[in-house]
Design a protein around this motif. Sequence first.
Motif, PDB file in Angstrom:
ATOM      1  N   UNK A 148     -82.502 -14.840 -49.300  1.00  0.00           N
ATOM      2  CA  UNK A 148     -84.026 -14.248 -48.738  1.00  0.00           C
ATOM      3  C   UNK A 148     -85.240 -14.045 -49.495  1.00  0.00           C
ATOM      4  N   UNK A 149     -85.907 -15.831 -49.835  1.00  0.00           N
ATOM      5  CA  UNK A 149     -86.087 -16.279 -48.598  1.00  0.00           C
ATOM      6  C   UNK A 149     -85.178 -17.607 -49.046  1.00  0.00           C
ATOM      7  N   UNK A 150     -85.149 -18.835 -48.444  1.00  0.00           N
ATOM      8  CA  UNK A 150     -84.104 -20.265 -48.476  1.00  0.00           C
ATOM      9  C   UNK A 150     -85.424 -21.143 -50.219  1.00  0.00           C
ATOM     10  N   UNK A 151     -84.864 -20.973 -51.112  1.00  0.00           N
ATOM     11  CA  UNK A 151     -85.531 -21.578 -51.945  1.00  0.00           C
ATOM     12  C   UNK A 151     -86.206 -23.443 -51.333  1.00  0.00           C
ATOM     13  N   UNK A 152     -84.742 -23.511 -51.467  1.00  0.00           N
ATOM     14  CA  UNK A 152     -85.091 -24.963 -50.940  1.00  0.00           C
ATOM     15  C   UNK A 152     -85.491 -25.310 -49.780  1.00  0.00           C
ATOM     16  N   UNK A 153     -86.038 -24.605 -49.219  1.00  0.00           N
ATOM     17  CA  UNK A 153     -86.781 -24.263 -47.739  1.00  0.00           C
ATOM     18  C   UNK A 153     -87.722 -24.368 -48.171  1.00  0.00           C
ATOM     19  N   UNK A 154     -88.385 -23.471 -49.036  1.00  0.00           N
ATOM     20  CA  UNK A 154     -89.449 -23.070 -49.110  1.00  0.00           C
ATOM     21  C   UNK A 154     -90.179 -24.540 -50.227  1.00  0.00           C
ATOM     22  N   UNK A 155     -89.408 -24.851 -51.155  1.00  0.00           N
ATOM     23  CA  UNK A 155     -90.159 -25.437 -52.063  1.00  0.00           C
ATOM     24  C   UNK A 155     -90.249 -27.114 -51.446  1.00  0.00           C
ATOM     25  N   UNK A 156     -88.966 -27.548 -50.617  1.00  0.00           N
ATOM     26  CA  UNK A 156     -89.111 -28.498 -49.829  1.00  0.00           C
ATOM     27  C   UNK A 156     -90.394 -28.683 -48.768  1.00  0.00           C
ATOM     28  N   UNK A 168     -76.631 -25.094 -42.204  1.00  0.00           N
ATOM     29  CA  UNK A 168     -74.670 -26.209 -42.336  1.00  0.00           C
ATOM     30  C   UNK A 168     -74.196 -25.572 -43.346  1.00  0.00           C
ATOM     31  N   UNK A 169     -74.737 -25.451 -44.451  1.00  0.00           N
ATOM     32  CA  UNK A 169     -73.193 -25.495 -45.899  1.00  0.00           C
ATOM     33  C   UNK A 169     -73.636 -23.781 -45.957  1.00  0.00           C
ATOM     34  N   UNK A 170     -73.625 -23.341 -44.618  1.00  0.00           N
ATOM     35  CA  UNK A 170     -73.903 -21.533 -44.587  1.00  0.00           C
ATOM     36  C   UNK A 170     -74.397 -20.972 -46.223  1.00  0.00           C
ATOM     37  N   UNK A 171     -75.436 -21.581 -47.034  1.00  0.00           N
ATOM     38  CA  UNK A 171     -75.899 -20.917 -48.029  1.00  0.00           C
ATOM     39  C   UNK A 171     -76.700 -20.648 -47.771  1.00  0.00           C
ATOM     40  N   UNK A 172     -77.239 -20.095 -46.402  1.00  0.00           N
ATOM     41  CA  UNK A 172     -78.335 -19.555 -46.309  1.00  0.00           C
ATOM     42  C   UNK A 172     -78.126 -19.000 -44.452  1.00  0.00           C
ATOM     43  N   UNK A 173     -79.233 -17.671 -44.069  1.00  0.00           N
ATOM     44  CA  UNK A 173     -79.127 -17.609 -42.679  1.00  0.00           C
ATOM     45  C   UNK A 173     -80.171 -18.395 -42.324  1.00  0.00           C
ATOM     46  N   UNK A 174     -79.849 -18.324 -40.582  1.00  0.00           N
ATOM     47  CA  UNK A 174     -81.503 -18.916 -40.220  1.00  0.00           C
ATOM     48  C   UNK A 174     -82.940 -18.663 -40.591  1.00  0.00           C
ATOM     49  N   UNK A 175     -82.320 -17.526 -40.558  1.00  0.00           N
ATOM     50  CA  UNK A 175     -83.537 -16.497 -41.224  1.00  0.00           C
ATOM     51  C   UNK A 175     -84.207 -16.831 -42.315  1.00  0.00           C
ATOM     52  N   UNK A 176     -83.245 -16.796 -43.916  1.00  0.00           N
ATOM     53  CA  UNK A 176     -83.718 -17.235 -44.575  1.00  0.00           C
ATOM     54  C   UNK A 176     -84.994 -18.357 -44.525  1.00  0.00           C
ATOM     55  N   UNK A 177     -84.348 -19.801 -43.975  1.00  0.00           N
ATOM     56  CA  UNK A 177     -84.739 -20.923 -44.057  1.00  0.00           C
ATOM     57  C   UNK A 177     -86.252 -20.962 -43.448  1.00  0.00           C
ATOM     58  N   UNK A 178     -86.433 -20.438 -42.364  1.00  0.00           N
ATOM     59  CA  UNK A 178     -87.626 -19.873 -41.223  1.00  0.00           C
ATOM     60  C   UNK A 178     -88.226 -19.310 -42.706  1.00  0.00           C
ATOM     61  N   UNK A 179     -88.479 -18.428 -43.020  1.00  0.00           N
ATOM     62  CA  UNK A 179     -88.990 -17.887 -43.542  1.00  0.00           C
ATOM     63  C   UNK A 179     -89.697 -18.685 -44.770  1.00  0.00           C
TER      64      UNK A 179
END
Length: 150
Positions: free
Chosen positions: A59-67, A104-115
Amino acid sequence: MLPAGIIGPLLLRRAGYHREALELVLAMGGGILLNQLLKAYFGRPRPSNALLQTLGLSFPSGHAMLAMTTYGCLAWLMAKHFGRPGWVAPLLLWAGLIGLTRVYLHAHYATDVLAGFAGGIAWLVACRLGIKLFWKEEREVLGDSEEVMR
């Protein structure tokens, strides 16, 4: 994201867009730093049922934040500086798809990605405010020059 993070600023700089290249580097570098600080603060472990084992905190997803910081900044530059608003939706959709793959890959929870998305957007807003306060936009400088000439 790594190719976009390296090739994007290099292409912008080579084309003579030095300020835009620096803006992209600032957005990405700050996003990386913010993500690492938040991961250290929250210390949330990753899901145990990941399809791909990934090291580090969740938490938080680095991929989501950097994307969001990378492609969000590119979308802003394309729309506001290069007059190509048609690129905004595909770039933001791509960032969204990157976040979805992490769930989808279960590398993060949905809340990690949203954060991660929220943190990326917050950082981009902070960057834009900082640039507006401390770095005169070209249009504003030209507008001031035209008034002085009159």
